[in-house]
Design an enzyme around this catalytic site. Structure first.
Site, mmCIF file in Angstrom:
data_model
loop_
_atom_site.group_PDB
_atom_site.id
_atom_site.type_symbol
_atom_site.label_atom_id
_atom_site.label_comp_id
_atom_site.label_asym_id
_atom_site.label_seq_id
_atom_site.Cartn_x
_atom_site.Cartn_y
_atom_site.Cartn_z
ATOM 1 N N HIS A 123 0.875 -1.179 0.000
ATOM 2 C CA HIS A 123 0.000 0.000 0.000
ATOM 3 C C HIS A 123 0.915 1.232 0.000
ATOM 4 O O HIS A 123 2.024 1.185 0.538
ATOM 5 C CB HIS A 123 -0.834 -0.068 1.281
ATOM 6 C CG HIS A 123 -1.886 0.976 1.415
ATOM 7 N ND1 HIS A 123 -1.612 2.245 1.847
ATOM 8 C CD2 HIS A 123 -3.225 0.927 1.202
ATOM 9 C CE1 HIS A 123 -2.738 2.940 1.902
ATOM 10 N NE2 HIS A 123 -3.729 2.160 1.512
ATOM 11 N N ASP A 203 3.097 -4.432 8.128
ATOM 12 C CA ASP A 203 1.875 -3.657 7.935
ATOM 13 C C ASP A 203 0.708 -4.621 8.165
ATOM 14 O O ASP A 203 0.411 -5.470 7.327
ATOM 15 C CB ASP A 203 1.872 -3.098 6.511
ATOM 16 C CG ASP A 203 0.556 -2.403 6.163
ATOM 17 O OD1 ASP A 203 -0.430 -2.548 6.914
ATOM 18 O OD2 ASP A 203 0.524 -1.728 5.118
ATOM 19 N N GLN A 206 -4.566 -4.986 7.230
ATOM 20 C CA GLN A 206 -5.629 -5.890 6.768
ATOM 21 C C GLN A 206 -5.692 -7.182 7.570
ATOM 22 O O GLN A 206 -6.557 -8.015 7.304
ATOM 23 C CB GLN A 206 -5.441 -6.214 5.279
ATOM 24 C CG GLN A 206 -5.593 -5.014 4.363
ATOM 25 C CD GLN A 206 -7.001 -4.421 4.364
ATOM 26 O OE1 GLN A 206 -7.957 -5.026 4.840
ATOM 27 N NE2 GLN A 206 -7.133 -3.215 3.842
ATOM 28 N N CYS A 369 -4.886 2.427 -3.509
ATOM 29 C CA CYS A 369 -3.603 2.934 -2.986
ATOM 30 C C CYS A 369 -2.460 1.964 -3.292
ATOM 31 O O CYS A 369 -1.567 1.738 -2.462
ATOM 32 C CB CYS A 369 -3.678 3.238 -1.491
ATOM 33 S SG CYS A 369 -4.848 4.523 -1.092
HETATM 34 N N1 C6P Z 1 -6.312 0.475 2.938
HETATM 35 C C1 C6P Z 1 -8.236 0.121 1.496
HETATM 36 O O1 C6P Z 1 -9.366 0.392 1.090
HETATM 37 P P1 C6P Z 1 -4.872 3.711 7.292
HETATM 38 O O2 C6P Z 1 -5.455 4.570 6.200
HETATM 39 O O3 C6P Z 1 -3.655 4.345 7.900
HETATM 40 O O4 C6P Z 1 -5.883 3.263 8.276
HETATM 41 O O5 C6P Z 1 -4.402 2.360 6.564
HETATM 42 C C2 C6P Z 1 -3.505 2.427 5.493
HETATM 43 C C3 C6P Z 1 -3.277 1.058 4.926
HETATM 44 C C4 C6P Z 1 -2.021 0.488 5.052
HETATM 45 N N2 C6P Z 1 -1.782 -0.752 4.603
HETATM 46 C C5 C6P Z 1 -2.721 -1.484 4.009
HETATM 47 C C6 C6P Z 1 -2.392 -2.876 3.557
HETATM 48 C C7 C6P Z 1 -4.002 -0.964 3.833
HETATM 49 O O6 C6P Z 1 -4.936 -1.709 3.239
HETATM 50 C C8 C6P Z 1 -4.287 0.344 4.276
HETATM 51 C C9 C6P Z 1 -5.632 0.974 4.053
HETATM 52 C C10 C6P Z 1 -7.666 0.949 2.624
HETATM 53 O O7 C6P Z 1 -7.584 -0.804 1.038
HETATM 54 C C11 C6P Z 1 -7.717 2.405 2.310
HETATM 55 S S1 C6P Z 1 -6.717 2.831 0.910
#
Ligand code: C6P
Length: 412
Positions: A123, A203, A206, A369
């Site tokens: 991401h 990370d 998910q 993203c």
């Molecule tokens: N993905 C999706 O619809 P935040 O925004 O900080 O809570 O998470 C960011 C993030 C980081 N790593 C991964 C693997 C993610 O999936 C996400 C957030 C959302 O897939 C919003 S783009």
């Protein structure tokens, strides 16, 4: 048979509404999940009864707030089996946790010639901070390739072994791909990195709300996740860091709450976690995140994972039957997290999502993203259906019916 969580739906007020006259079918859980009544109540209760600043006051409300905030920290430590609550830093979410590591650890530990390793399936939140850190320190960013469709879009582990040289100081990777549904072998990846002396950043955006997580079993150095993707509120997340590492790090942000002693000329820092929590923290959402973690453990996280995987497998099989529909990621029979990303020939993902919305179905369409990954896959965008505890097979039936209608429309 996957566990039956159908009764759980009643605990989620937002699910009980119609959209364009149709009952809501919410399949955008990888973006954010809905919140159960217990989490909403915890938030309201905090503001109605305890609201006060933490760590500063000696009055009753402040002490109650401080106790609740620190109880949430201890709960988060237990949730991921961290050895010590001081290893839990509250952040705004996954993105902020990764940036904290990049900003605190990076400049003092990297120099020209060093390598930061990430993967092609990251991401933007686990890619761009490392790009910037590399540019700032003269280090090089290298990426573990994502294998082709025949290899189910998994990480190329042979390439990983070639890339893991002693120059690699940090390996950052996603536990679960938000676009492919791939579940990476996180403990194995951490072990391979450790063997060359590299630190690891996982990370867990998910995975934290879907899979059992144990940082000691994973053997990671840092792990970051968001409350809002696991039945908790927005604006709160957790960065786990190994205690010995955290105590040796400089702070990222400075200000109130994180200092031990301040003169007009200088300052010294408190130990972790205060060192990394400058300013008034997000107390209310930490308290509500505590309720979310209780809720998830009340259901049983292995059962939750089995439920989400089973729905994704069912959806994958049903979607693959639709003419002109290409599913990304793991093949039938391979482990897949609770999401399915796909492309429909003749229809742009945004059109598919807009049409499905008319049927009351919430999907996500776009690059998720993951712009460089999309380019590599040769796709402008995909549609993604992502599942959570309250989804049922009836939701998949509704999705398939809607997609068949959309496919016929666009195929002319
Ligand atoms: N993905 C999706 O619809 P935040 O925004 O900080 O809570 O998470 C960011 C993030 C980081 N790593 C991964 C693997 C993610 O999936 C996400 C957030 C959302 O897939 C919003 S783009």
């Amino acid at each position: 048979m996957p566990p039956d969580f159908s009764a759980v739906r009643d605990q989620f007020p937002a699910l009980h509404q119609t959209v364009h006259g149709k009952p809501l079918v919410y399949l955008d859980n990888a973006a954010t999940t809905h919140k159960p009544r217990a989490v909403i109540d915890a938030l309201v209760r905090y503001y109605e009864r305890d609201n006060s600043n933490v760590h500063r006051g000696l009055h009753a409300l402040s002490m109650r707030s401080t106790d609740s905030y620190e109880a949430a920290r201890a709960r988060a430590a237990a949730f991921i089996n961290a050895a010590d609550p001081a290893e839990i830093i509250f952040t705004r979410g996954t993105t902020e946790g990764i940036n904290l590591v990049a900003q605190s650890w990076g400049p003092t530990h990297l120099k020209a010639g060093d390598v930061i390793l990430a993967t092609e399936m990251e991401h933007h939140s686990n890619l761009v901070p490392w790009q910037r850190l590399a540019a700032r320190t003269g280090a090089t960013l290298r990426l573990v390739p994502v294998a082709g469709a025949d290899a189910e879009h998994g990480l190329d582990l042979a390439a990983l072994d070639r890339l893991l040289t002693p120059q690699v100081k940090l390996f950052a990777f996603t536990h679960i791909s938000n676009t492919l549904g791939t579940i990476n072998p996180a403990a194995d990846l951490c072990a391979r990195a450790r063997a060359v002396g590299a630190l690891t950043v996982v990370d867990a955006a998910q995975s934290s709300g879907h899979e059992p997580l144990d940082v000691q079993v994973l053997g990671c150095d840092f792990l970051s996740f968001s409350g809002h993707k696991m039945a908790g509120p927005t604006g709160i997340g957790v960065l786990y860091g190994r205690r010995a590492l955290l105590d040796a790090l400089d702070p990222w942000q400075t200000g109130g709450g994180m200092v031990a002693n301040v003169t007009y000329a200088d300052a010294t820092w408190k130990p972790s976690p205060e060192r990394f929590e400058a300013g008034t923290p997000n107390i209310a959402d930490a308290v509500a995140l505590h309720a979310a973690m209780d809720f998830l453990d009340g259901l049983g996280r292995p059962a939750l994972a089995a439920h989400d995987h089973a729905l994704a497998a069912t959806a994958r099989a049903a979607l693959a039957e639709i003419p002109g529909l290409r599913v990304l990621g793991p093949k039938a029979g391979s482990p897949r997290a609770g999401l399915v990303s796909f492309a429909l020939q003749d229809a742009h993902a945004h059109d598919v999502v807009t049409f499905a919305d008319q049927d009351g179905i919430a999907l996500r369409g776009g690059h998720h993203c993951n712009q460089p990954l999309m380019r590599k896959l040769g796709l402008p965008s995909t549609v993604r259906a992502s599942f959570y505890v309250y989804n049922t097979e009836a939701d998949i039936t509704a999705l398939v019916t809607s997609l068949r209608r959309i496919q016929k429309f666009f195929a002319g």
